[in-house]
Motif scaffolding. Structure first.
Motif, PDB file in Angstrom:
ATOM      1  N   SER A  27      39.536  35.193  39.994  1.00 41.43           N
ATOM      2  CA  SER A  27      40.231  34.264  39.484  1.00 41.43           C
ATOM      3  C   SER A  27      41.420  33.942  40.460  1.00 41.43           C
ATOM      4  O   SER A  27      42.053  34.641  41.290  1.00 41.43           O
ATOM      5  CB  SER A  27      40.920  34.540  38.334  1.00 41.43           C
ATOM      6  N   GLU A  28      42.130  32.699  40.299  1.00 38.30           N
ATOM      7  CA  GLU A  28      43.212  32.199  41.311  1.00 38.30           C
ATOM      8  C   GLU A  28      44.311  33.247  41.080  1.00 38.30           C
ATOM      9  O   GLU A  28      44.891  33.916  41.970  1.00 38.30           O
ATOM     10  CB  GLU A  28      43.754  31.016  40.546  1.00 38.30           C
ATOM     11  N   ARG A  29      44.605  33.925  39.618  1.00 38.60           N
ATOM     12  CA  ARG A  29      45.587  34.795  39.667  1.00 38.60           C
ATOM     13  C   ARG A  29      45.225  36.225  40.398  1.00 38.60           C
ATOM     14  O   ARG A  29      46.109  36.813  41.009  1.00 38.60           O
ATOM     15  CB  ARG A  29      45.766  35.236  38.076  1.00 38.60           C
ATOM     16  N   GLU A  30      43.842  36.459  40.323  1.00 38.06           N
ATOM     17  CA  GLU A  30      43.439  37.773  40.945  1.00 38.06           C
ATOM     18  C   GLU A  30      43.807  37.872  42.789  1.00 38.06           C
ATOM     19  O   GLU A  30      44.203  38.581  43.264  1.00 38.06           O
ATOM     20  CB  GLU A  30      42.203  38.115  40.709  1.00 38.06           C
ATOM     21  N   ALA A  32      45.690  35.623  44.268  1.00 34.37           N
ATOM     22  CA  ALA A  32      46.967  35.671  44.699  1.00 34.37           C
ATOM     23  C   ALA A  32      47.587  36.877  44.637  1.00 34.37           C
ATOM     24  O   ALA A  32      48.496  37.261  45.462  1.00 34.37           O
ATOM     25  CB  ALA A  32      47.883  34.609  43.382  1.00 34.37           C
ATOM     26  N   GLU A  33      47.235  37.687  43.747  1.00 33.27           N
ATOM     27  CA  GLU A  33      47.727  39.239  43.861  1.00 33.27           C
ATOM     28  C   GLU A  33      47.230  39.863  44.966  1.00 33.27           C
ATOM     29  O   GLU A  33      47.801  40.874  45.665  1.00 33.27           O
ATOM     30  CB  GLU A  33      47.445  39.880  42.282  1.00 33.27           C
ATOM     31  N   SER A  38      52.142  32.971  46.925  1.00 36.21           N
ATOM     32  CA  SER A  38      52.279  32.309  45.693  1.00 36.21           C
ATOM     33  C   SER A  38      51.052  31.600  45.093  1.00 36.21           C
ATOM     34  O   SER A  38      50.229  31.296  45.862  1.00 36.21           O
ATOM     35  CB  SER A  38      53.648  31.287  46.101  1.00 36.21           C
ATOM     36  N   ARG A  39      51.201  31.376  43.919  1.00 40.30           N
ATOM     37  CA  ARG A  39      49.845  30.554  43.138  1.00 40.30           C
ATOM     38  C   ARG A  39      49.912  29.279  44.042  1.00 40.30           C
ATOM     39  O   ARG A  39      48.627  28.733  43.998  1.00 40.30           O
ATOM     40  CB  ARG A  39      50.233  30.378  41.743  1.00 40.30           C
TER      41      ARG A  39
END
Length: 235
Positions: A27-30, A32-33, A38-39
């Motif tokens: 995912s986008e969050r994964e 980015a981490e 930054s997102r």
């Protein structure tokens, strides 16, 4: 971190993990981490890949990989080159075949449609090429200019657009090619013969010269490609 830097990490990640067309990626969050960005920057990178038809974002579902080999735009080839991503023997063969199809059609049309301005443009490029060769300088840009001028002489704008993508994607390889002794002189000789055949409207002669020219380039690259650079799943 800039968008280009994020792309330089996302694409090798997708390749190394061996994701298949239609498969969901993190995912986008994964992402980015994982890449510690930054997102907002990540979204820009993903939007770039979506525009190039590399990825597909499905609402309420996730991010999915498309079939890069058959669906991605030609801009993807340029991006991979700009990022310095490795090129396999299969890539080289595909690119040379693509170039050959474009230029055979372009030269055929140029023999019929070339204008006085087209010939003047080719002559200016050849003059610059000879001067740079005499000064021991690279002909990388002049080579691209000459072949783009051939495509322009075809009078077909789509041929010109497609050829421009090829030449943008081949910048680093051209520099290497013209760093080899003998390649520049041979190129000028063949470019001159090609120019003369087009000026005479001699399609047969022009295609003979073009095929010899493209054959030399293809043999060079097939001899210099690194087998270790092959993509997963390619021989």
């Amino acid at each position: 971190m800039e968008t280009q830097q994020v792309l330089a990490r996302i694409l090798p990640f997708i390749r190394e993990r061996g994701y298949q067309p239609g498969e969901r990626i993190p995912s986008e969050r994964e992402l980015a981490e994982r890449f510690q960005v930054s997102r907002g920057i990540l979204r820009e990178a993903l939007a770039t890949l979506e525009a190039m038809r590399v990825l597909e974002r499905r609402p309420q579902s996730g991010i999915y990989l498309k079939d890069i080999a058959t669906e991605a735009s030609l801009d993807m080839v340029v991006l991979e080159s700009d990022l310095g991503m490795p090129v396999s023997a299969a890539d080289v063969l595909d690119l040379n075949q693509f170039r050959s199809m474009l230029e055979i059609q372009a030269v055929t049309l140029a023999c019929q449609r070339r204008t006085e301005q087209d010939m003047e443009h080719l002559d200016l490029i050849l003059t610059a090429s000879r001067a740079r060769h005499a000064a021991g300088q690279s002909l990388s840009e002049q080579d691209a200019q000459f072949h783009m001028a051939l495509c322009a002489a075809s009078g077909n704008r789509l041929i010109q657009r497609a050829a421009n993508s090829f030449w943008l994607a081949s910048r680093a390889r051209r520099e290497q090619y013209f760093g080899e002794p003998g390649n520049a002189k041979r190129s000028i000789t063949q470019h001159t013969a090609l120019r003369n055949a087009i000026a005479q409207g001699d399609t047969g002669k022009a295609l003979d010269v073009l095929n010899q020219h493209l054959g030399n380039v293809e043999r060079y690259w097939m001899a210099h490609v690194q087998p270790a650079n092959a993509r997963p799943g390619q021989a």
